[in-house]
Motif scaffolding. Structure first.
Motif, PDB file in Angstrom:
ATOM      1  N   ALA A  23       4.181  10.117  19.536  1.00 54.05           N
ATOM      2  CA  ALA A  23       4.044  10.853  20.804  1.00 54.05           C
ATOM      3  C   ALA A  23       4.893  12.120  20.726  1.00 54.05           C
ATOM      4  O   ALA A  23       5.896  12.176  20.013  1.00 54.05           O
ATOM      5  CB  ALA A  23       4.505   9.978  21.964  1.00 54.05           C
ATOM      6  N   TYR A  24       4.457  13.144  21.462  1.00 54.56           N
ATOM      7  CA  TYR A  24       5.216  14.404  21.486  1.00 54.56           C
ATOM      8  C   TYR A  24       5.167  14.968  22.892  1.00 54.56           C
ATOM      9  O   TYR A  24       4.089  15.281  23.423  1.00 54.56           O
ATOM     10  CB  TYR A  24       4.643  15.412  20.482  1.00 54.56           C
ATOM     11  N   ASN A  25       6.336  15.081  23.509  1.00 52.63           N
ATOM     12  CA  ASN A  25       6.413  15.557  24.891  1.00 52.63           C
ATOM     13  C   ASN A  25       6.954  16.974  25.023  1.00 52.63           C
ATOM     14  O   ASN A  25       6.996  17.524  26.117  1.00 52.63           O
ATOM     15  CB  ASN A  25       7.301  14.607  25.706  1.00 52.63           C
ATOM     16  N   GLY A  26       7.380  17.549  23.922  1.00 54.31           N
ATOM     17  CA  GLY A  26       7.936  18.901  23.964  1.00 54.31           C
ATOM     18  C   GLY A  26       8.974  19.069  22.885  1.00 54.31           C
ATOM     19  O   GLY A  26       9.342  18.131  22.159  1.00 54.31           O
TER      20      GLY A  26
ATOM     21  N   ASP B 129      11.966  16.848  21.776  1.00 58.24           N
ATOM     22  CA  ASP B 129      11.758  15.644  20.974  1.00 58.24           C
ATOM     23  C   ASP B 129      12.221  15.823  19.526  1.00 58.24           C
ATOM     24  O   ASP B 129      12.435  14.846  18.818  1.00 58.24           O
ATOM     25  CB  ASP B 129      10.276  15.251  20.973  1.00 58.24           C
TER      26      ASP B 129
END
Length: 286
Positions: free
Chosen positions: A104-107, A110
């Motif tokens: 997952a990548y939220n910004g 991270d």
């Protein structure tokens, strides 16, 4: 003895092909035998050195080569004392950070504390510093994409063109940090004679680039609508207007930026333009 410029070009690869194609389009004849590391133009005072792309900035700084064609990524990463003469507009790509596809990548936050493998530690380090991130940088050369798969790093930072290599290695692009294209670089402080040769070369390159950004337009138009159509098709100075066998129509010839033409095409047709031809220009001298 006639003065010649020495120009360093990548010995193989996409940048090499683009560089040689540009030079040949300038009307400069380059005899090259397979595997040769040097060549001389037969009709222009230019000598070619075929080198690794990451060596070119250093050779130009040291005056071994007077000029070099190199990617902006290498010019910035090597940070040598060279003058940027011109942006050449080919071999465009970007330097991007990529992570395993399943993560997952939220910004960008991270990435803080992660390890990143790259062949561009300077550009990456400068970017991370600007973003206020602390990451461990693993400098490696070649096969950067494999680093997450073998546990060397959490992410990579590498050149991306189409993204197909990332996909093949189960990676996804999450941050683009630098855009690159081919540059012409030069040794600072060249003498007047060599600068004169550079001006001749740049005259030819500029003529090619200007031509590539413009198209020659021919169309037939009702005489009563000529003023309207001319306002839609501004020429270099003034379009040519020629009579036709049908006296109610004229032929209009002009040069226009291709993007401008496509944005105006419906308006041209609505104003009565017909028989529209769009012709590429080989060279254009203003």
């Amino acid at each position: 003895m006639m003065t010649k410029l020495k120009i360093a070009i990548q010995k193989s690869g996409r940048l090499s092909d683009g560089s040689l194609n540009l030079i040949r389009q300038c009307g400069i004849k380059i005899p090259r035998m397979k595997g040769a590391l040097k060549a001389e133009a037969s009709n222009f005072p230019l000598e070619f050195l075929f080198l690794r792309d990451d060596d070119i900035p250093g050779y130009v700084q040291d005056g071994v080569a007077d000029l070099g064609i190199v990617g902006a990524n290498e010019a910035v990463e090597k940070d040598k004392n060279v003058d940027t003469i011109h942006h050449l507009g080919f071999s465009k790509c970007r330097l991007s950070i990529a992570i395993p596809k399943e993560q997952a990548y939220n910004g960008i936050a991270d990435l803080d504390g992660k390890s990143i493998a790259t062949s561009y530690p300077k550009i990456l380090g400068d970017y991370l510093k600007e973003q206020g991130l602390k990451c461990e940088i693993h400098e490696i050369s070649g096969s950067v994409e494999i680093a997450p798969n073998i546990g060397l790093a959490d992410a990579i930072c590498d050149l991306v063109s189409t993204g197909s290599t990332l996909m093949q290695n189960n990676l996804k692009e999450v941050e683009s940090i630098f855009t690159s294209e081919a540059l012409m670089i030069a040794t600072p402080g060249l003498d007047a004679e060599k600068r004169g040769i550079i001006e001749q070369l740049m005259f030819r390159i500029n003529a090619l680039q200007t031509a590539g950004n413009n198209k020659y337009i021919l169309l037939n138009a009702p005489k009563k609508n000529v003023d309207t159509i001319l306002n839609l098709l501004p020429g270099m100075r003034s379009p040519s207007i020629l009579p036709l066998a049908n006296e109610e129509f004229v032929s209009i010839h002009t040069v226009i930026a291709e993007d401008d033409f496509w944005s105006k095409i419906e308006e041209l047709k609505a104003a009565g333009a017909e028989g529209i031809l769009v012709i590429p220009i080989e060279k254009m001298i203003l």
